[in-house]
Structure formats: C-alpha cells, structure tokens
Design a protein around this motif. Structure first.
Motif, PDB file in Angstrom:
ATOM      1  N   ARG A 101      -8.752  -4.963   2.255  1.00  0.00           N
ATOM      2  CA  ARG A 101      -9.805  -3.978   2.007  1.00  0.00           C
ATOM      3  C   ARG A 101      -9.304  -2.782   1.210  1.00  0.00           C
ATOM      4  O   ARG A 101     -10.082  -2.070   0.575  1.00  0.00           O
ATOM      5  CB  ARG A 101     -10.375  -3.493   3.336  1.00  0.00           C
ATOM      6  CG  ARG A 101     -11.137  -4.553   4.129  1.00  0.00           C
ATOM      7  CD  ARG A 101     -11.399  -4.067   5.541  1.00  0.00           C
ATOM      8  NE  ARG A 101     -10.137  -3.827   6.245  1.00  0.00           N
ATOM      9  CZ  ARG A 101     -10.046  -3.237   7.434  1.00  0.00           C
ATOM     10  NH1 ARG A 101     -11.147  -2.794   8.026  1.00  0.00           N
ATOM     11  NH2 ARG A 101      -8.881  -3.061   8.017  1.00  0.00           N
ATOM     12  N   ALA A 102      -7.977  -2.538   1.257  1.00  0.00           N
ATOM     13  CA  ALA A 102      -7.415  -1.379   0.557  1.00  0.00           C
ATOM     14  C   ALA A 102      -5.946  -1.630   0.245  1.00  0.00           C
ATOM     15  O   ALA A 102      -5.259  -2.391   0.935  1.00  0.00           O
ATOM     16  CB  ALA A 102      -7.570  -0.115   1.393  1.00  0.00           C
ATOM     17  N   TRP A 116      -3.975  -5.230 -12.685  1.00  0.00           N
ATOM     18  CA  TRP A 116      -3.658  -6.384 -11.835  1.00  0.00           C
ATOM     19  C   TRP A 116      -4.521  -6.370 -10.582  1.00  0.00           C
ATOM     20  O   TRP A 116      -5.065  -7.400 -10.169  1.00  0.00           O
ATOM     21  CB  TRP A 116      -2.177  -6.350 -11.445  1.00  0.00           C
ATOM     22  CG  TRP A 116      -1.839  -7.283 -10.322  1.00  0.00           C
ATOM     23  CD1 TRP A 116      -1.508  -8.583 -10.407  1.00  0.00           C
ATOM     24  CD2 TRP A 116      -1.843  -6.949  -8.919  1.00  0.00           C
ATOM     25  NE1 TRP A 116      -1.297  -9.106  -9.154  1.00  0.00           N
ATOM     26  CE2 TRP A 116      -1.508  -8.125  -8.222  1.00  0.00           C
ATOM     27  CE3 TRP A 116      -2.103  -5.780  -8.202  1.00  0.00           C
ATOM     28  CZ2 TRP A 116      -1.412  -8.165  -6.831  1.00  0.00           C
ATOM     29  CZ3 TRP A 116      -2.016  -5.810  -6.824  1.00  0.00           C
ATOM     30  CH2 TRP A 116      -1.676  -6.982  -6.156  1.00  0.00           C
ATOM     31  N   ALA A 117      -4.674  -5.202  -9.948  1.00  0.00           N
ATOM     32  CA  ALA A 117      -5.468  -5.100  -8.723  1.00  0.00           C
ATOM     33  C   ALA A 117      -6.929  -5.466  -8.986  1.00  0.00           C
ATOM     34  O   ALA A 117      -7.564  -6.136  -8.173  1.00  0.00           O
ATOM     35  CB  ALA A 117      -5.370  -3.694  -8.147  1.00  0.00           C
ATOM     36  N   GLN A 123     -12.034  -6.316  -4.553  1.00  0.00           N
ATOM     37  CA  GLN A 123     -12.739  -5.728  -3.417  1.00  0.00           C
ATOM     38  C   GLN A 123     -11.965  -4.587  -2.771  1.00  0.00           C
ATOM     39  O   GLN A 123     -12.511  -3.803  -1.980  1.00  0.00           O
ATOM     40  CB  GLN A 123     -12.997  -6.810  -2.352  1.00  0.00           C
ATOM     41  CG  GLN A 123     -11.810  -7.176  -1.469  1.00  0.00           C
ATOM     42  CD  GLN A 123     -10.719  -7.987  -2.181  1.00  0.00           C
ATOM     43  OE1 GLN A 123     -10.937  -8.472  -3.298  1.00  0.00           O
ATOM     44  NE2 GLN A 123      -9.572  -8.167  -1.553  1.00  0.00           N
ATOM     45  N   ALA A 124     -10.682  -4.436  -3.099  1.00  0.00           N
ATOM     46  CA  ALA A 124      -9.821  -3.465  -2.427  1.00  0.00           C
ATOM     47  C   ALA A 124      -9.934  -2.091  -3.082  1.00  0.00           C
ATOM     48  O   ALA A 124      -9.923  -1.967  -4.309  1.00  0.00           O
ATOM     49  CB  ALA A 124      -8.378  -3.940  -2.442  1.00  0.00           C
ATOM     50  N   ILE A 125     -10.014  -1.058  -2.264  1.00  0.00           N
ATOM     51  CA  ILE A 125     -10.006   0.311  -2.758  1.00  0.00           C
ATOM     52  C   ILE A 125      -8.565   0.816  -2.787  1.00  0.00           C
ATOM     53  O   ILE A 125      -7.670   0.225  -2.186  1.00  0.00           O
ATOM     54  CB  ILE A 125     -10.872   1.245  -1.897  1.00  0.00           C
ATOM     55  CG1 ILE A 125     -10.300   1.334  -0.472  1.00  0.00           C
ATOM     56  CG2 ILE A 125     -12.317   0.780  -1.890  1.00  0.00           C
ATOM     57  CD1 ILE A 125     -10.976   2.384   0.385  1.00  0.00           C
ATOM     58  N   TYR A 126      -8.353   1.917  -3.484  1.00  0.00           N
ATOM     59  CA  TYR A 126      -7.016   2.494  -3.596  1.00  0.00           C
ATOM     60  C   TYR A 126      -6.849   3.632  -2.604  1.00  0.00           C
ATOM     61  O   TYR A 126      -7.699   4.512  -2.493  1.00  0.00           O
ATOM     62  CB  TYR A 126      -6.790   2.999  -5.030  1.00  0.00           C
ATOM     63  CG  TYR A 126      -5.642   3.967  -5.176  1.00  0.00           C
ATOM     64  CD1 TYR A 126      -4.359   3.626  -4.753  1.00  0.00           C
ATOM     65  CD2 TYR A 126      -5.833   5.235  -5.728  1.00  0.00           C
ATOM     66  CE1 TYR A 126      -3.304   4.524  -4.876  1.00  0.00           C
ATOM     67  CE2 TYR A 126      -4.790   6.127  -5.867  1.00  0.00           C
ATOM     68  CZ  TYR A 126      -3.525   5.773  -5.430  1.00  0.00           C
ATOM     69  OH  TYR A 126      -2.487   6.653  -5.539  1.00  0.00           O
ATOM     70  N   VAL A 127      -5.694   3.645  -1.894  1.00  0.00           N
ATOM     71  CA  VAL A 127      -5.350   4.714  -0.959  1.00  0.00           C
ATOM     72  C   VAL A 127      -4.051   5.365  -1.440  1.00  0.00           C
ATOM     73  O   VAL A 127      -3.014   4.702  -1.496  1.00  0.00           O
ATOM     74  CB  VAL A 127      -5.172   4.185   0.472  1.00  0.00           C
ATOM     75  CG1 VAL A 127      -4.722   5.307   1.409  1.00  0.00           C
ATOM     76  CG2 VAL A 127      -6.467   3.556   0.972  1.00  0.00           C
ATOM     77  N   GLU A 149      -4.018  -2.453   3.983  1.00  0.00           N
ATOM     78  CA  GLU A 149      -3.274  -3.601   4.513  1.00  0.00           C
ATOM     79  C   GLU A 149      -2.196  -4.098   3.561  1.00  0.00           C
ATOM     80  O   GLU A 149      -1.357  -4.914   3.942  1.00  0.00           O
ATOM     81  CB  GLU A 149      -4.219  -4.774   4.809  1.00  0.00           C
ATOM     82  CG  GLU A 149      -5.381  -4.448   5.725  1.00  0.00           C
ATOM     83  CD  GLU A 149      -6.612  -3.987   4.950  1.00  0.00           C
ATOM     84  OE1 GLU A 149      -7.666  -3.848   5.577  1.00  0.00           O
ATOM     85  OE2 GLU A 149      -6.507  -3.766   3.733  1.00  0.00           O
ATOM     86  N   VAL A 150      -2.231  -3.627   2.327  1.00  0.00           N
ATOM     87  CA  VAL A 150      -1.280  -4.059   1.292  1.00  0.00           C
ATOM     88  C   VAL A 150      -0.649  -2.822   0.660  1.00  0.00           C
ATOM     89  O   VAL A 150      -1.343  -1.829   0.406  1.00  0.00           O
ATOM     90  CB  VAL A 150      -1.972  -4.912   0.206  1.00  0.00           C
ATOM     91  CG1 VAL A 150      -1.028  -5.199  -0.956  1.00  0.00           C
ATOM     92  CG2 VAL A 150      -2.488  -6.214   0.808  1.00  0.00           C
TER      93      VAL A 150
END
Length: 310
Positions: A101-102, A116-117, A123-127, A149-150
């Motif tokens: 998710r992020a 790349w992201a 679907q993943a947002i940046y934190v 999570e990544v």
C-alpha cells in the motif's frame, strides 16, 4: 582516533562515502539522524568531522546540507567523495510489491525510483523517511508503527537489517551519482593540488536588476569555471535569496583570491565554505592570462607605476 559523524543509521550511502574516504585509517563512526544533527555535533566539538550529502546527479543540491552550511557557526569542506547510487526494494518476509500500500524512503531516493514504482506498484503511495537506511531500519524493527510495507534503500542496508530484497537495481537513472562532502571546523585547509574546488555562499546587498550578473562577472573575467550554482532562500523574507556556488580552483590561487576579494567588496556577505581536492583526478585547465604568474606579473607592474609617484 578521528570521530566522524554521518547521516545514519548504519547502511546509508553516506556511510559508504565515509568508508571510501577513510579507507583503512583507524576511526570512529557516529551515525546521527539528520544532516543538521551531524553538523551540530561537529560545531559543538562532539566529533572531529562530518560526512553529509550535498549534491545528486538527478535531484541537484541537497537543500538540508546547503542551508545548514550557509548558517550557524562557520564550517569548511575539506574533501568530497562521489558514490554511485544503486537501490533495492525490500520488505519483511512475505511482503509483496503487488500488494504494497505504501513505499518508504528518502525524498532524493524517491525521485530516482518513482518511475519504477509507477510501473511496478502503481497502487502504492510514497512515505518520506529521514534516510534510505532509516526506512529499512524502521521496517525491520517497528513494522506495526509504520505506514509502509516496502522500503527503498541501498543493498547494504537491506542486508544489514535482515530484510528480503524484492527487486534489485530499481533506479530510473542507471548512472546516478551522489556527491558527499567531508566537513571540518575552520581550523585548517587542504593544500592546493591543481584539481581543487572552492565553495562559497554569496549574499546580495539588494535585489536589483543585474545583481546576480555583477556577482558572476567576478568569476568570468578571471577565467574561473563554476561547477554548481544554486539559489537558496535566506528565510528572512519572501524573495530574499543567497547563492551557493562551487567553482574550480583553490583560495590560494591568485585568480580565486582576486575574485573573492572583489565579491567581498560588492556582496553583503561572503561565506567561505572551503577549498579542497575535487574527487575527479583531472587537473584544471587555466588560461595563461589568468594564471598565477600572470596575476603576479600584473601586480608587480602596478607596484612599479605606484613607486614612480612615491
């Protein structure tokens, strides 16, 4: 034993730069959580030197470092290291890029992997995180307290914190490089090598038409090449800027010294941030009319004329 502060935690590209700088020399490493913390530890005398990022080939200058060096008690750069940047995406066992998710990482790293992201985990947002290594460290040690999570980090960080690598070499730019500087208190300067850089911050007396041109002319007429020019807000008022500049040459070079004297005359302030060997081994090419010998000869000629009137 020399104590070096660096932008931590362990596993950052800054630590790689530090290890490249010290080689086999005996030293102590002090990882700190921010550029400001590393430089303040140096100012307070808690460490002997600090290693911090100052420029990236993708994103340009590192604003936290530029601003921290432009204010506070004076510090000087005594060396630089270039580090090729390679990123991995990593997570705890069972993590998946397709379901993440992020993604957490430092802002400069995100700028180099967002393409790349977008393709791999749209679907993943940046934190944002304090550093690439802290993204990995926090994910390994406090996974339930995070919003991602990544993590995107250096391969050494994923290995150090025991994370599973989900994707290798994910940078959008294959030749990305970050420049790191070794900073000291202003007690000494490296001797000239013929392949030096000098870093200064220039403050204008007033914001007016031609003001920046007047500053840059001081370099142009003396044959001095600039390798970096950036404006930074002084934080005093809207529209108030200073100029952070790297130029070829050493303060002991006649042409550089003459330029700095002229800038000191026309600027509200000139903050000298050091003269130091460039990471590249290529000697600086100097036009004969701006060589030290030419400046010395011109000064001797003027002295002879002045003696006639004495």
């Amino acid at each position: 034993m020399t104590r070096y502060a660096y932008l931590g935690p362990e596993g950052t590209f800054t630590q790689q730069a530090l290890l490249s700088w010290v080689g086999a020399a005996e030293h102590e490493q002090v990882p700190l959580g921010s550029v400001d913390a590393a430089l303040e530890a140096l100012r307070s005398g808690d460490v002997d030197a600090a290693v911090v990022p100052i420029e990236n080939s993708v994103e340009g200058g590192v604003s936290a470092t530029l601003d921290a060096l432009a204010s506070g008690d004076p510090l000087v750069v005594v060396g630089e290291v270039l580090v090729p940047i390679t990123f991995v995406a990593c997570g705890r066992p069972g993590a998946s890029l397709t379901s993440a998710r992020a993604i957490g990482t430092h802002s400069h790293a995100w700028a180099q992997v967002r393409g790349w992201a977008g393709r791999t985990a749209p679907q993943a947002i940046y934190v944002p995180t304090l550093s690439t290594a802290s993204a990995a460290k926090d994910l390994a040690e406090h996974p339930d307290d995070l919003g991602y999570e990544v993590a995107v980090c250096a391969p050494i960080a994923a290995e150090h914190f025991g994370l599973e690598v989900l994707a290798h070499d994910i940078g959008d730019m294959t030749n990305a490089v970050t420049r790191f500087v070794i900073v000291s208190r202003p007690d000494w300067l490296p001797a000239p090598t013929g392949r030096d850089k000098t870093t200064v911050v220039l403050y204008q007396r007033s914001d007016r038409a031609g003001g920046l041109l007047e500053l840059l002319e001081q370099f142009a007429v003396r044959g001095i090449n600039m390798t970096r020019l950036e404006s930074r807000p002084t934080k005093e008022s809207m529209g108030s800027y200073c100029f952070s500049i790297d130029l070829e040459g050493h303060v002991q070079d006649e042409r550089v010294g003459a330029a700095l004297m002229s800038l000191h005359r026309v600027c509200a302030d000139v903050r000298f941030l050091g003269s130091y060997p460039a990471a590249a081994d290529t000697p600086i090419s100097v036009d004969p009319i701006t060589s030290d010998a030419a400046f010395v000869a011109a000064r001797q000629w003027l002295d002879r004329l002045r003696r006639l009137g004495g």
